[in-house]
Design a protein around this motif. Structure first.
Motif, PDB file in Angstrom:
ATOM      1  N   HIS A 111     -23.063  17.660  55.718  1.00 32.35           N
ATOM      2  CA  HIS A 111     -21.605  17.597  55.621  1.00 32.35           C
ATOM      3  C   HIS A 111     -21.122  16.816  54.399  1.00 32.35           C
ATOM      4  O   HIS A 111     -20.123  17.178  53.773  1.00 32.35           O
ATOM      5  CB  HIS A 111     -21.016  16.991  56.895  1.00 32.35           C
ATOM      6  N   GLU A 112     -21.819  15.736  54.079  1.00 33.06           N
ATOM      7  CA  GLU A 112     -21.371  14.910  52.964  1.00 33.06           C
ATOM      8  C   GLU A 112     -22.592  14.278  52.311  1.00 33.06           C
ATOM      9  O   GLU A 112     -23.578  13.972  52.981  1.00 33.06           O
ATOM     10  CB  GLU A 112     -20.417  13.822  53.467  1.00 33.06           C
ATOM     11  N   CYS A 113     -22.521  14.101  50.986  1.00 32.68           N
ATOM     12  CA  CYS A 113     -23.612  13.492  50.227  1.00 32.68           C
ATOM     13  C   CYS A 113     -23.041  12.520  49.202  1.00 32.68           C
ATOM     14  O   CYS A 113     -22.105  12.861  48.476  1.00 32.68           O
ATOM     15  CB  CYS A 113     -24.433  14.566  49.510  1.00 32.68           C
ATOM     16  N   TRP A 114     -23.630  11.329  49.177  1.00 32.23           N
ATOM     17  CA  TRP A 114     -23.351  10.352  48.132  1.00 32.23           C
ATOM     18  C   TRP A 114     -24.612  10.266  47.289  1.00 32.23           C
ATOM     19  O   TRP A 114     -25.695   9.994  47.806  1.00 32.23           O
ATOM     20  CB  TRP A 114     -23.026   8.978  48.719  1.00 32.23           C
ATOM     21  N   LEU A 115     -24.482  10.526  45.994  1.00 31.33           N
ATOM     22  CA  LEU A 115     -25.643  10.574  45.105  1.00 31.33           C
ATOM     23  C   LEU A 115     -25.634   9.343  44.204  1.00 31.33           C
ATOM     24  O   LEU A 115     -24.661   9.102  43.489  1.00 31.33           O
ATOM     25  CB  LEU A 115     -25.595  11.848  44.262  1.00 31.33           C
ATOM     26  N   TYR A 116     -26.719   8.571  44.290  1.00 31.76           N
ATOM     27  CA  TYR A 116     -26.866   7.338  43.516  1.00 31.76           C
ATOM     28  C   TYR A 116     -28.045   7.482  42.566  1.00 31.76           C
ATOM     29  O   TYR A 116     -29.144   7.847  42.975  1.00 31.76           O
ATOM     30  CB  TYR A 116     -27.113   6.144  44.452  1.00 31.76           C
ATOM     31  N   GLU A 117     -27.822   7.187  41.322  1.00 33.80           N
ATOM     32  CA  GLU A 117     -28.864   7.250  40.304  1.00 33.80           C
ATOM     33  C   GLU A 117     -29.459   5.856  40.123  1.00 33.80           C
ATOM     34  O   GLU A 117     -28.724   4.866  40.082  1.00 33.80           O
ATOM     35  CB  GLU A 117     -28.277   7.711  38.961  1.00 33.80           C
ATOM     36  N   ALA A 118     -30.776   5.771  39.984  1.00 33.81           N
ATOM     37  CA  ALA A 118     -31.416   4.482  39.709  1.00 33.81           C
ATOM     38  C   ALA A 118     -30.968   3.957  38.343  1.00 33.81           C
ATOM     39  O   ALA A 118     -30.813   2.750  38.160  1.00 33.81           O
ATOM     40  CB  ALA A 118     -32.934   4.604  39.769  1.00 33.81           C
ATOM     41  N   ASP A 119     -30.744   4.866  37.400  1.00 37.19           N
ATOM     42  CA  ASP A 119     -30.265   4.500  36.067  1.00 37.19           C
ATOM     43  C   ASP A 119     -29.057   5.391  35.766  1.00 37.19           C
ATOM     44  O   ASP A 119     -29.204   6.483  35.203  1.00 37.19           O
ATOM     45  CB  ASP A 119     -31.376   4.699  35.032  1.00 37.19           C
ATOM     46  N   GLN A 120     -27.892   4.922  36.166  1.00 35.20           N
ATOM     47  CA  GLN A 120     -26.680   5.729  36.040  1.00 35.20           C
ATOM     48  C   GLN A 120     -26.370   6.084  34.594  1.00 35.20           C
ATOM     49  O   GLN A 120     -25.967   7.210  34.304  1.00 35.20           O
ATOM     50  CB  GLN A 120     -25.483   5.004  36.674  1.00 35.20           C
ATOM     51  N   ALA A 121     -26.560   5.144  33.676  1.00 37.16           N
ATOM     52  CA  ALA A 121     -26.265   5.424  32.259  1.00 37.16           C
ATOM     53  C   ALA A 121     -27.164   6.523  31.726  1.00 37.16           C
ATOM     54  O   ALA A 121     -26.704   7.401  30.974  1.00 37.16           O
ATOM     55  CB  ALA A 121     -26.420   4.137  31.429  1.00 37.16           C
ATOM     56  N   LEU A 122     -28.422   6.525  32.118  1.00 37.91           N
ATOM     57  CA  LEU A 122     -29.331   7.589  31.692  1.00 37.91           C
ATOM     58  C   LEU A 122     -28.871   8.933  32.234  1.00 37.91           C
ATOM     59  O   LEU A 122     -28.789   9.910  31.489  1.00 37.91           O
ATOM     60  CB  LEU A 122     -30.764   7.280  32.160  1.00 37.91           C
ATOM     61  N   ALA A 123     -28.560   8.983  33.519  1.00 37.29           N
ATOM     62  CA  ALA A 123     -28.094  10.238  34.120  1.00 37.29           C
ATOM     63  C   ALA A 123     -26.815  10.710  33.433  1.00 37.29           C
ATOM     64  O   ALA A 123     -26.688  11.902  33.094  1.00 37.29           O
ATOM     65  CB  ALA A 123     -27.866  10.066  35.612  1.00 37.29           C
ATOM     66  N   ASP A 124     -25.873   9.798  33.206  1.00 41.96           N
ATOM     67  CA  ASP A 124     -24.622  10.177  32.533  1.00 41.96           C
ATOM     68  C   ASP A 124     -24.873  10.746  31.135  1.00 41.96           C
ATOM     69  O   ASP A 124     -24.167  11.643  30.694  1.00 41.96           O
ATOM     70  CB  ASP A 124     -23.685   8.969  32.433  1.00 41.96           C
ATOM     71  N   SER A 125     -25.894  10.232  30.445  1.00 41.89           N
ATOM     72  CA  SER A 125     -26.180  10.739  29.100  1.00 41.89           C
ATOM     73  C   SER A 125     -26.642  12.199  29.138  1.00 41.89           C
ATOM     74  O   SER A 125     -26.436  12.920  28.166  1.00 41.89           O
ATOM     75  CB  SER A 125     -27.226   9.862  28.411  1.00 41.89           C
ATOM     76  N   PHE A 126     -27.243  12.624  30.222  1.00 38.68           N
ATOM     77  CA  PHE A 126     -27.641  14.029  30.375  1.00 38.68           C
ATOM     78  C   PHE A 126     -26.486  14.883  30.879  1.00 38.68           C
ATOM     79  O   PHE A 126     -26.441  16.080  30.605  1.00 38.68           O
ATOM     80  CB  PHE A 126     -28.835  14.140  31.339  1.00 38.68           C
ATOM     81  N   LEU A 127     -25.580  14.292  31.633  1.00 37.41           N
ATOM     82  CA  LEU A 127     -24.502  15.040  32.262  1.00 37.41           C
ATOM     83  C   LEU A 127     -23.249  15.148  31.419  1.00 37.41           C
ATOM     84  O   LEU A 127     -22.354  15.928  31.728  1.00 37.41           O
ATOM     85  CB  LEU A 127     -24.160  14.432  33.632  1.00 37.41           C
TER      86      LEU A 127
END
Length: 128
Positions: A111-127
């Motif tokens: 029903h619902e998902c919260w997605l947490y990245e271990a390295d948010q800045a790294l993930a944001d650089s790809f997204l």
């Protein structure tokens, strides 16, 4: 699909490991919402199965993400979490990312998902 949040998440994980996209999509409730953290253009809450699938497709397109492994599945009474490692690649760059996905269920579906990245800045650089 019927059952507890743990049963639902375990069915989802089996489908994810198998790369069974139709089975993965079948795990999502029509009211499924995914919450992406961070500062990328994809950050925010995406409500409804159609919107959630669209953002998941965009993430896949931008990152060419590949599941490396499911590290662990943690199950509680109201929520279950999946710790996963994925490989992102974009524009000649590649990274191994660790992600925590926390789920609730409704009517035997995710029903619902919260997605947490271990390295948010790294993930944001790809997204971005």
């Amino acid at each position: 699909m019927t059952g507890s949040v743990g049963e639902v998440v375990n069915a989802y994980v089996r489908a994810w490991r198998a790369g069974d996209v139709p089975a993965i999509f079948a795990c999502y409730h029509d009211d499924f919402t995914i919450h992406y953290a961070g500062t990328s253009p994809l950050a925010g809450s995406h409500r409804g199965k159609t919107a959630a699938l669209a953002v998941l497709a965009e993430v896949s397109r931008k990152t060419r993400r590949q599941l490396v492994e499911i590290v662990d599945v943690m199950v509680g009474t109201d929520r279950a979490a999946v710790l996963a490692r994925e490989r992102f690649s974009r524009d000649g760059r590649e990274a191994l990312v660790e992600r925590l996905l926390v789920y609730t269920s409704k009517d035997g579906l995710l029903h619902e998902c919260w997605l947490y990245e271990a390295d948010q800045a790294l993930a944001d650089s790809f997204l971005g």
